[in-house]
Design a protein around this motif. Structure first.
Motif, mmCIF file in Angstrom:
data_model
loop_
_atom_site.group_PDB
_atom_site.id
_atom_site.type_symbol
_atom_site.label_atom_id
_atom_site.label_comp_id
_atom_site.label_asym_id
_atom_site.label_seq_id
_atom_site.Cartn_x
_atom_site.Cartn_y
_atom_site.Cartn_z
ATOM 1 N N GLN A 17 4.526 13.394 7.304
ATOM 2 C CA GLN A 17 3.543 12.778 6.507
ATOM 3 C C GLN A 17 4.357 12.180 5.280
ATOM 4 N N ILE A 18 3.723 11.055 5.084
ATOM 5 C CA ILE A 18 4.044 10.196 3.732
ATOM 6 C C ILE A 18 3.050 10.182 3.204
ATOM 7 N N ILE A 19 2.703 10.267 1.785
ATOM 8 C CA ILE A 19 1.855 9.887 0.898
ATOM 9 C C ILE A 19 2.135 8.636 0.371
ATOM 10 N N TRP A 20 1.318 7.659 0.638
ATOM 11 C CA TRP A 20 1.698 6.169 0.239
ATOM 12 C C TRP A 20 0.408 5.949 -1.103
ATOM 13 N N SER A 21 0.892 5.744 -1.957
ATOM 14 C CA SER A 21 -0.114 5.362 -2.989
ATOM 15 C C SER A 21 0.079 3.595 -3.462
ATOM 16 N N PRO A 22 -0.722 2.858 -2.907
ATOM 17 C CA PRO A 22 -0.664 1.352 -3.227
ATOM 18 C C PRO A 22 -1.239 1.472 -4.812
#
Ligand code: NAI
Length: 378
Positions: free
Chosen positions: A282-287
Motif C-alpha cells: 500500500q501507499i497512502i496518497w494525500s492530494p
C-alpha cells in the motif's frame, strides 16, 4: 537472446542472510536458471551447498576463483553473476568477473571506498557489461508507483523527502561477543561506516530513486551509542538533492522495538505520499486539500511499471522476494536487449552508478560528521 538465461552466485550459502532471497528471486519467473555457484567461504561447504541448492556437481565450485576459471571457458557461460559475499570482498570478486566479461549484480554496499567503486564503474563501461547493485527494495511495485507518480508530476515540485531505516537489533552492550554483529563495527571489515552503509543507504537510495534526483550535499551526525563501538550505530543526515529537494534521513541499529524499520515519506506541492516496507502493498496518497486514499498493489489505476511488477491479485501480500525478482527481470530484459544489439528500455534497476553514489555519500557523511556536521559535497 530473451529466453531463459544462466545465472550464478558467489556467496549466499546455507545459513547466510541474503542468499535464499537471491536464489528464489532470480528463478521466480523462469527467466534465469541457477547454473553455477561458489556459495561459501569454506570450499567443502561451498560444494555441498551448491549441490544442495540444485547445481550439477561440476558447477558447484569450492571457491569463486575456481568458478571464474571454469566458467570463463565454457561455451554455455553464465549470463549473470550475483556477488552476495561480505562487503570487504565485493571489489576483488566483482573486478575479476568483469575482467572476464561477465554481467554482474553486486550486493550493497558496493565497495568500501570511492576509488574502488569508481574503478568498477569504469571497468563495467569499458566492457559494456550489464551491471547492478542490489538496492532491491526499489523493486517493490509500490515504490515504483511512487517513482512514476513523482515523475509524472502528480506530486508537483517535490519539497521534502523523509527517509528512515531504523531497527533495534544491535542494541545490546554484549553484541561485541556476537560474531555476526561484531564485524559490522570493525573498520577493517566494514570500512568507515556501520549502520549508514548497511541500512541507511537503502533508504537514501530509495528517496533519490523515487524523486529522480541524486544526492548533492550532506550534513551528518554519526553516533556510536553502545560503548566501545568504533563505528556508528545511529546516524542522522540532512540532505540536499540535485534539484534542490530537501532530504532527512534517520538510520539506526539501536532503535529497540523497531523491526526492519524502512519507510519513506515524500511531500510535494500537490500532495504527499507515504510507504512502509512492513506494509509494502500500500501507499497512502494525500492530494492537497483532499481526503487521503490508499493505493493498493494489484488494483487498477496504477502506473504501468507498478502494474507489471506485480504477480498475484490484489489483497494477497507480496513482499521482498518479489521486489528482488523485479530487479532480476529488469536485468534479464537489459541483458537480452544488449545481446540483441538493441538500445534497451529505460533501465529501472539500480546500476553500478547508484552503488558508487551511495559509497560517495557514506564518505561525505563520515567527513561531515567529523567536522561537526559541516555541509559536504558528495
Ligand atoms: P552472511 O555473513 O550471512 O553470508 C555471507 C555468505 O558469503 C556466507 O555464505 C559466506 O560463507 C559466503 N562467503 C564469504 N566469503 C566468501 C568468499 N570469498 N567466496 C564465497 N563465499 C563467501 O552475509 P549476508 O548478511 O548474507 O550479507 C552478504 C552481502 O549482502 C553483504 O554485502 C550485505 O551487506 C548484503 N545484504 C544485502 C541485503 C539487501 O537487502 N540488499 C540484505 C542482507 C545483506
Amino acid at each position: 537472446m530473451s529466453g531463459r538465461m544462466r545465472w550464478g552466485m558467489v556467496g549466499g550459502g546455507r545459513g547466510s542472510q541474503v542468499g535464499v532471497a537471491h536464489k528464489v528471486a532470480a528463478c521466480m519467473d523462469g527467466l534465469f536458471e541457477f547454473s553455477a555457484g561458489a556459495a561459501d567461504i569454506d570450499p567443502a561447504k561451498s560444494r555441498a551447498d551448491g549441490i544442495g541448492l540444485g547445481l550439477p556437481e561440476d558447477r558447484a565450485y569450492g571457491t569463486w576463483r575456481e568458478m571464474l576459471d571454469a566458467e570463463r571457458q565454457r561455451s554455455d557461460r553464465l549470463d549473470l553473476v550475483t556477488v552476495a559475499t561480505p562487503n570487504a570482498t565485493h571489489f576483488e570478486i566483482v573486478r575479476a568477473f568483469l575482467e572476464a566479461g561477465f554481467n554482474v549484480l553486486c550486493e550493497k554496499p558496493f565497495t568500501l571506498d570511492v576509488a574502488e567503486a569508481e574503478e568498477l564503474v569504469c571497468l563495467a563501461r569499458e566492457r559494456k557489461s550489464i551491471c547492478g547493485v542490489n538496492f532491491g527494495f526499489s523493486g517493490y511495485p509500490m515504490v515504483r508507483q511512487a517513482r512514476a507518480m513523482a515523475n509524472a508530476g502528480e506530486l508537483g515540485k517535490v519539497r521534502v523527502v523523509v527517509m528512515e531505516f531504523a531497527h533495534g537489533f544491535h542494541a545490546r552492550s554484549d553484541d561485541a561477543n556476537n560474531p555476526r554483529i561484531r564485524w559490522r563495527y570493525d573498520p577493517k571489515q566494514a570500512g568507515n561506516s556501520a549502520v549508514l552503509a548497511d541500512a541507511g543507504i537503502h533508504a537514501l537510495h530509495m528517496g533519490g530513486y523515487i524523486i529522480g534526483q541524486s544526492v548533492a550535499e550532506v550534513s551528518a551526525d554519526l553516533a556510536s551509542c553502545v560503548p566501545g563501538r568504533l563505528l556508528e550505530d545511529d546516524a542522522a543526515l540532512q540532505v540536499r538533492f540535485s534539484d534542490g529537494t530537501i532530504g532527512r534521513l534517520w538510520t539506526s541499529a539501536i532503535a529497540v522495538g523497531q523491526m526492519h524499520g524502512l519507510s519513506i515519506r515524500v511531500f510535494g506541492e500537490k500532495g504527499g505520499l507515504r510507504w512502509r516496507q512492513e506494509e509494502p502493498n500500500q501507499i497512502i496518497w494525500s492530494p492537497l486539500d483532499e481526503p487521503s486514499r490508499t493505493l493498493e498493489r494489484g488494483a487498477g489505476g496504477l502506473h504501468p511499471i507498478a502494474a507489471r511488477g506485480s504477480r498475484i491479485p490484489v489483497g494477497h501480500p507480496e513482499g521482498m522476494l518479489e521486489a528482488f525478482a523485479n530487479i532480476y527481470s529488469d536485468l534479464h530484459a537489459a541483458i537480452g536487449a544488449h545481446a540483441a544489439g538493441q538500445a534497451g528500455a529505460a533501465e529501472d534497476f539500480p546500476g553500478f552508478e547508484a552503488g558508487l553514489e551511495m559509497v560517495r555519500v557514506v564518505q561525505a557523511a563520515t567527513t561531515s560528521s567529523k567536522n561537526r556536521g559541516q555541509w559536504t559535497s558528495v
